[in-house]
Design a protein around this motif. Structure first.
Motif, PDB file in Angstrom:
ATOM      1  N   ASP A  28       0.853  -1.179   0.000  1.00 34.23           N
ATOM      2  CA  ASP A  28       0.000   0.000   0.000  1.00 34.23           C
ATOM      3  C   ASP A  28       0.893   1.234   0.000  1.00 34.23           C
ATOM      4  OD1 ASP A  28      -2.207  -1.650   0.209  1.00 34.23           O
ATOM      5  OD2 ASP A  28      -2.456  -1.355   2.361  1.00 34.23           O
ATOM      6  N   TRP A  85       0.619   5.533   0.803  1.00 40.49           N
ATOM      7  CA  TRP A  85      -0.112   6.757   1.102  1.00 40.49           C
ATOM      8  C   TRP A  85       0.755   7.896   0.590  1.00 40.49           C
ATOM      9  CZ3 TRP A  85       0.950  11.083   4.224  1.00 40.49           C
ATOM     10  CH2 TRP A  85      -0.122  11.976   4.379  1.00 40.49           C
ATOM     11  N   ILE A 104       1.162  12.198  -0.423  1.00 41.90           N
ATOM     12  CA  ILE A 104       0.674  13.576  -0.305  1.00 41.90           C
ATOM     13  C   ILE A 104       1.577  14.478  -1.130  1.00 41.90           C
ATOM     14  CG2 ILE A 104       1.955  13.873   1.896  1.00 41.90           C
ATOM     15  CD1 ILE A 104      -0.290  15.849   2.755  1.00 41.90           C
ATOM     16  N   ILE A 156      -6.586  11.866 -11.561  1.00 42.93           N
ATOM     17  CA  ILE A 156      -6.842  12.609 -10.323  1.00 42.93           C
ATOM     18  C   ILE A 156      -5.743  13.650 -10.174  1.00 42.93           C
ATOM     19  CG2 ILE A 156      -6.920  12.447  -7.806  1.00 42.93           C
ATOM     20  CD1 ILE A 156      -8.317   9.794  -8.098  1.00 42.93           C
ATOM     21  N   LEU A 165      -3.706  16.423  -8.106  1.00 43.03           N
ATOM     22  CA  LEU A 165      -3.306  16.684  -6.726  1.00 43.03           C
ATOM     23  C   LEU A 165      -2.570  18.012  -6.658  1.00 43.03           C
ATOM     24  CD1 LEU A 165      -1.795  13.165  -5.847  1.00 43.03           C
ATOM     25  CD2 LEU A 165      -4.083  13.979  -5.279  1.00 43.03           C
ATOM     26  N   GLY A 173      -1.106  19.805  -0.460  1.00 43.17           N
ATOM     27  CA  GLY A 173      -1.911  19.343   0.669  1.00 43.17           C
ATOM     28  C   GLY A 173      -2.801  18.166   0.345  1.00 43.17           C
ATOM     29  N   ASP A 174      -2.966  17.856  -0.940  1.00 46.04           N
ATOM     30  CA  ASP A 174      -3.859  16.747  -1.313  1.00 46.04           C
ATOM     31  C   ASP A 174      -3.172  15.405  -1.062  1.00 46.04           C
ATOM     32  OD1 ASP A 174      -5.985  18.336  -2.150  1.00 46.04           O
ATOM     33  OD2 ASP A 174      -5.265  18.434  -4.226  1.00 46.04           O
ATOM     34  N   HIS A 175      -3.902  14.513  -0.435  1.00 41.78           N
ATOM     35  CA  HIS A 175      -3.343  13.189  -0.138  1.00 41.78           C
ATOM     36  C   HIS A 175      -4.359  12.106  -0.457  1.00 41.78           C
ATOM     37  CE1 HIS A 175      -5.550  12.689   3.738  1.00 41.78           C
ATOM     38  NE2 HIS A 175      -5.395  13.990   3.864  1.00 41.78           N
ATOM     39  N   MET A 176      -3.838  10.914  -0.699  1.00 43.26           N
ATOM     40  CA  MET A 176      -4.709   9.771  -0.958  1.00 43.26           C
ATOM     41  C   MET A 176      -3.970   8.481  -0.691  1.00 43.26           C
ATOM     42  SD  MET A 176      -4.979  10.030  -5.118  1.00 43.26           S
ATOM     43  CE  MET A 176      -6.292   8.801  -5.135  1.00 43.26           C
ATOM     44  N   ASN A 177      -4.749   7.455  -0.490  1.00 42.99           N
ATOM     45  CA  ASN A 177      -4.197   6.137  -0.257  1.00 42.99           C
ATOM     46  C   ASN A 177      -4.310   5.341  -1.551  1.00 42.99           C
ATOM     47  OD1 ASN A 177      -3.044   4.540   1.864  1.00 42.99           O
ATOM     48  ND2 ASN A 177      -4.803   3.185   1.641  1.00 42.99           N
ATOM     49  N   ILE A 178      -3.234   4.676  -1.921  1.00 40.48           N
ATOM     50  CA  ILE A 178      -3.232   3.854  -3.131  1.00 40.48           C
ATOM     51  C   ILE A 178      -3.051   2.405  -2.684  1.00 40.48           C
ATOM     52  CG2 ILE A 178      -2.134   3.425  -5.357  1.00 40.48           C
ATOM     53  CD1 ILE A 178      -1.089   6.323  -5.299  1.00 40.48           C
ATOM     54  N   PRO A 179      -4.138   1.640  -2.616  1.00 38.43           N
ATOM     55  CA  PRO A 179      -4.004   0.261  -2.131  1.00 38.43           C
ATOM     56  C   PRO A 179      -3.080  -0.561  -3.040  1.00 38.43           C
ATOM     57  CG  PRO A 179      -6.317   0.943  -2.137  1.00 38.43           C
ATOM     58  CD  PRO A 179      -5.541   1.995  -2.892  1.00 38.43           C
ATOM     59  N   VAL A 223       4.485   7.241   1.701  1.00 36.99           N
ATOM     60  CA  VAL A 223       4.664   6.241   2.763  1.00 36.99           C
ATOM     61  C   VAL A 223       4.235   4.896   2.177  1.00 36.99           C
ATOM     62  CG1 VAL A 223       4.053   5.526   5.096  1.00 36.99           C
ATOM     63  CG2 VAL A 223       4.144   7.969   4.539  1.00 36.99           C
TER      64      VAL A 223
END
Lengths: 110, 110
Positions: free
Chosen positions: B51, B53, B55, B71, B73, B76-82, B103
């Protein structure tokens, strides 16, 4: 999948420090923390069993370390706090929000 | 213990995208990435077993997802990428540095 902005959706009422879980599993926990003049309790230290990597994204703070004195953090400043490194938040800017990102992770030695 | 600033010490030569390890153990890897117009290779997808994460702390980028489209970004934009979510970096601002924090962490299902 939609991004979230770390600087937005800050509660207007920051009487208490605001901590929000961003993501976690059994190995890590990523949190957003918003402080505004908040500090750790006057007595005692944080003594965490996990390592913590922390970055101030906005605002300013001072972390006191039992063995290293005070360290001031401004926007963009980051540091690693190894497990069992006794510390406390001595000061955060009382005039505006301080946005922290904290990554708690299980250390090799745990 | 001394903080490091994530916006400083950026190489002046960004002919190649710059990736720097901040901290890691067997469970996580935290990296700083600095892009300036860099993108993923035109063909193929990132298909990661961990996974991630991510930002964007400064600048702007577009991530394309095989199943979710583009998407954008900003700071400040963050997202999780499984894990195994096929994606690529389609665009980063060519005019100024884009500073990412990534991360990578081992998922529960791995």
């Amino acid at each position: 999948m939609k991004p979230v902005n770390i600087f937005k959706s800050i509660p207007s009422d920051l009487e208490e420090e605001f901590t929000e879980l961003i993501t976690q599993n059994e190995n890590i926990r990523i949190e957003r923390i918003v402080s505004k003049g908040h500090t750790s309790p006057a007595s005692g230290w944080y003594d965490q069993k996990e390592d913590e990597w922390v970055i101030v994204l906005k605002g300013a703070a001072i972390i006191s370390f039992e063995n290293d004195g005070d360290i001031k953090l401004g926007a963009g400043d980051h540091m690693n706090i190894p497990a069992h490194t006794r510390h406390k938040v001595k000061w955060t800017d009382p005039e505006s929000e301080t946005v922290w990102l904290a990554v708690h992770y299980q250390g090799i030695t745990d």
